[in-house]
Design a protein around this motif. Structure first.
Motif, short mmCIF file in Angstrom:
data_model
loop_
_atom_site.label_atom_id
_atom_site.label_comp_id
_atom_site.label_asym_id
_atom_site.label_seq_id
_atom_site.Cartn_x
_atom_site.Cartn_y
_atom_site.Cartn_z
N LEU A 1 64.47 0.10 55.86
CA LEU A 1 65.06 1.16 56.85
C LEU A 1 66.37 0.56 57.41
O LEU A 1 67.51 1.43 57.71
N ILE A 2 66.44 -0.72 57.62
CA ILE A 2 67.84 -1.39 57.92
C ILE A 2 68.85 -1.09 56.68
O ILE A 2 69.89 -0.55 57.17
N PHE A 3 68.46 -1.23 55.69
CA PHE A 3 69.76 -1.00 54.49
C PHE A 3 69.65 0.68 54.29
O PHE A 3 70.97 1.03 53.99
N SER A 4 69.02 1.29 54.70
CA SER A 4 68.94 2.86 54.59
C SER A 4 70.05 3.22 55.88
O SER A 4 70.98 3.93 55.57
N LEU A 5 69.82 2.49 57.09
CA LEU A 5 70.78 2.84 58.05
C LEU A 5 72.09 2.36 57.66
O LEU A 5 73.12 3.14 58.11
#
Length: 193
Positions: free
Chosen positions: A9-13
């Protein structure tokens, strides 16, 4: 499992943030799904496709290096989550976000979004392939510094000078570019004061 999903999720954001920066900086070249739906918009260019799909490729490669296990699943999940976070507002709130002409093509729009999600997953798989290729011992052995220096010292003096000049050219170009960017930001911030 939860930790891995949080990392994805962090890398997607982060990817979405980079894409928004690219969209602002290169608005005339950026590829948007609207270009497919509304045919009056500007043509799709190769540069626009590269600008759109390079952040997930680079970040999925980096994510593959960071994860210790389940690298392929992590990259595919990253590609799915990133693309879904990009298109989900239109999927769930399409009547208010789309104009009437585009809303009439809603089924085509959903099909295009499904292809977009699949392409993002494929690009993320490409990042996994790049990581796997670089991680293999053969590639790492061939690009090590001692091996390069051995190759460099066996060359003719003319070729050594050409290689060293090319290396210096890259270093100077990157330094000048970084200096101009920093100087431009400094000038812009001091003008606003």
């Amino acid at each position: 499992m939860i930790k891995q999903l949080a990392v994805i999720l962090i890398f997607s954001l982060i990817t979405i943030y980079f894409i928004s920066i690219i969209k602002v900086k290169f608005s005339s070249k950026y590829f948007s799904l609207r270009q497919i739906i509304v045919s009056e918009n500007q043509d799709i260019t190769l540069v626009g496709l590269i600008l759109t799909f390079s952040p997930p490729l680079i970040i999925s490669t980096f994510l593959s290096f960071l994860t210790a296990q389940d690298k392929l699943q992590t990259c595919i999940a990253y590609g799915f989550l990133t693309s879904f976070l990009i298109v989900w507002p239109t999927l769930f709130n399409s009547r208010q976000l789309l104009d009437t002409r585009t809303y009439k093509k809603k089924n085509s729009l959903y099909f295009i979004y499904a292809i977009y999600v699949a392409i993002y997953m494929l690009v993320s798989y490409g990042g996994y392939i790049i990581c796997s290729t670089i991680s293999s011992n053969k590639v790492i052995y061939e690009i090590t510094l001692p091996r390069f220096l051995q190759f460099y010292s066996s060359l003719n003096v003319l070729y050594q000078n050409l290689i060293s000049n090319a290396i210096w050219l890259v270093i100077v170009y990157v330094s000048i570019f970084a200096y101009k960017v920093i100087l431009k930001k400094f000038v812009v911030t001091t003008q606003h004061l």
